[in-house]
Design a protein around this motif. Structure first.
Motif, PDB file in Angstrom:
ATOM      1  N   LYS A 290     -11.794 -44.108  12.693  1.00 17.00           N
ATOM      2  CA  LYS A 290     -10.841 -43.538  11.597  1.00 17.00           C
ATOM      3  C   LYS A 290      -9.796 -44.470  11.290  1.00 17.00           C
ATOM      4  O   LYS A 290      -9.036 -45.858  11.626  1.00 17.00           O
ATOM      5  CB  LYS A 290      -9.839 -42.414  12.786  1.00 17.00           C
ATOM      6  CG  LYS A 290     -10.470 -41.422  13.249  1.00 17.00           C
ATOM      7  CD  LYS A 290     -11.464 -40.753  12.205  1.00 17.00           C
ATOM      8  CE  LYS A 290     -11.893 -39.361  12.692  1.00 17.00           C
ATOM      9  NZ  LYS A 290     -12.764 -38.234  12.120  1.00 17.00           N
ATOM     10  N   ASN A 307     -11.603 -40.526   7.892  1.00 14.35           N
ATOM     11  CA  ASN A 307     -12.510 -40.845   8.079  1.00 14.35           C
ATOM     12  C   ASN A 307     -13.187 -42.022   6.684  1.00 14.35           C
ATOM     13  O   ASN A 307     -13.801 -42.754   7.183  1.00 14.35           O
ATOM     14  CB  ASN A 307     -13.797 -39.185   7.396  1.00 14.35           C
ATOM     15  CG  ASN A 307     -13.076 -38.633   8.345  1.00 14.35           C
ATOM     16  OD1 ASN A 307     -13.496 -38.809   9.806  1.00 14.35           O
ATOM     17  ND2 ASN A 307     -13.785 -37.200   8.453  1.00 14.35           N
ATOM     18  N   ASN A 320     -10.554 -36.427   5.291  1.00 13.23           N
ATOM     19  CA  ASN A 320     -10.857 -36.085   6.674  1.00 13.23           C
ATOM     20  C   ASN A 320     -11.751 -35.147   6.393  1.00 13.23           C
ATOM     21  O   ASN A 320     -11.746 -34.314   5.415  1.00 13.23           O
ATOM     22  CB  ASN A 320     -10.157 -35.665   7.636  1.00 13.23           C
ATOM     23  CG  ASN A 320      -8.458 -34.394   7.074  1.00 13.23           C
ATOM     24  OD1 ASN A 320      -8.918 -33.984   5.947  1.00 13.23           O
ATOM     25  ND2 ASN A 320      -7.276 -34.831   7.842  1.00 13.23           N
TER      26      ASN A 320
END
Length: 360
Positions: A290, A307, A320
């Motif tokens: 992450k 992400n 994300n």
């Protein structure tokens, strides 16, 4: 009146001398130690090549040394000191073809590496060999160091500083023979920090030692102060951050990355990767696949919960599962369409706006 005239003449003479010295040389202070870098004002001598043999001519085209040598090196083209090679042996001649520096074994110039200077040798010192060891002398033959080193070479980017080896370890001395970095490391490399105003004068040193687990790296600043002990698996300075007095260093310890500002941790060693964005002066940090953003002070301004983060121009596009969130470079959310990008230009008054809403 006569006394006043004499005083004026003395003052003028001193000023002229000061100007001449200022033009012909400049001084560097490091770790409280001063050494002088000579500057060449006039090229008086040039290498001459004929039939793959070498000699020397002067600026008027007169042959000073006949081209009968395998090679001739001119460390300082302003001075009549010519290192002539015959196979593996050398002899040093002056402008009258007289052999000089005969009190020493093999004498050679020290070739510079990756400096901003257009000359390729140290301009005021030579290395000599005696009983298999090396030392330094000046162009007049005065001994600067005893022959105590296994090797003497120039240090990348650092004119006037020399990499020396002794008993398998490496250190740094200057051309005055003063020790700048103790001879106790396995490798020493310059960090590559450069500014237009000061060249590589404020670049520091990445030092390493060998352990059972491999190389470990540490950091010494430009003034010779050890900031980080050689305990890190990887280490590099962020050379894009133009700050002469502070070194920002990305370092890895047991595979975990962090950022040090000199010897102070500003981002702890708990990330899988850290990358620097020069345009916004930010760090992209990764933890458990992450991504987030930290500023130059080490503060987390975008949490590590995305992400992917793309830095395009002045905005940060964080993706994300819920979609894309756009952040300003200070970490606040931007009220802008996710298809819009704003790009800085070299002129602060103007920016480039890109609209990708049509997929182009």
């Amino acid at each position: 009146m006569k006394r006043t005239f004499i005083i004026r003449c003395v003052i003028i003479a001193v000023l002229i001398i000061a100007i001449i010295v200022g033009v012909s040389a400049y001084f560097i202070y490091q770790n409280g130690k001063k050494y002088e870098i000579e500057e060449v004002k006039q090229y008086n001598y040039f290498s001459l090549r004929k039939d793959n043999l070498f000699g020397v001519i002067d600026r008027s085209g007169n042959i000073i040394i006949e081209p009968t040598y395998d090679d001739v090196k001119i460390p300082n083209p302003e001075k009549p000191v010519f290192v002539c090679y015959e196979g593996d042996s050398t002899k040093v001649l002056n402008e009258r073809k007289e052999e000089i520096l005969t009190d020493y074994d093999k004498v050679e110039p020290i070739q510079l590496q990756n400096t901003v200077n257009d000359l390729i040798y140290e301009k005021s010192v030579l290395k000599y060999q005696q009983d298999g060891k090396y030392g330094l002398i000046d162009f007049e033959g005065k001994r600067i160091t005893k022959p105590i080193y296994d090797s003497i070479d120039s240090l990348n980017y650092k004119e006037g500083q020399l990499l020396v080896k002794q008993d398998g370890k490496t250190g740094v001395i200057n051309i005055k023979g003063n020790t700048l970095i103790d001879i106790k490391y396995d490798q020493i490399n310059v960090d590559g920090y450069y500014t237009k105003e000061n060249g590589y004068n404020y670049s520091g040193y990445i030092v390493s030692t060998t352990t059972d687990q491999g190389y470990r790296y540490g950091y010494i600043n430009y003034d010779g102060k050890l900031l980080l002990e050689p305990n890190y698996n990887q280490l590099s300075r962020v050379t894009q951050i133009q700050d002469n007095n502070n070194a920002y260093i990305i370092c890895a310890e047991n595979g975990r990355y962090g950022v040090m500002k000199n010897d102070e941790s500003i981002i702890p060693n708990e990330y899988q990767s850290i990358d620097y964005d020069e345009g916004n002066n930010l760090f992209t940090i990764e933890k458990s696949k992450k991504y987030g953003i930290a500023n130059i002070d080490g503060n987390i301004i975008v949490p590590t919960e995305y992400n992917q983060i793309d830095i395009t121009g002045v905005y940060l596009y964080a993706t994300n599962e819920q979609g894309v969130v756009v952040y300003n470079s200070d970490g606040t959310q931007a009220n802008i369409d996710t298809n819009i990008a704003i790009i800085n230009t070299s002129n602060e008054k103007y920016k480039i706006r890109i609209d990708n809403s049509n997929g182009t």
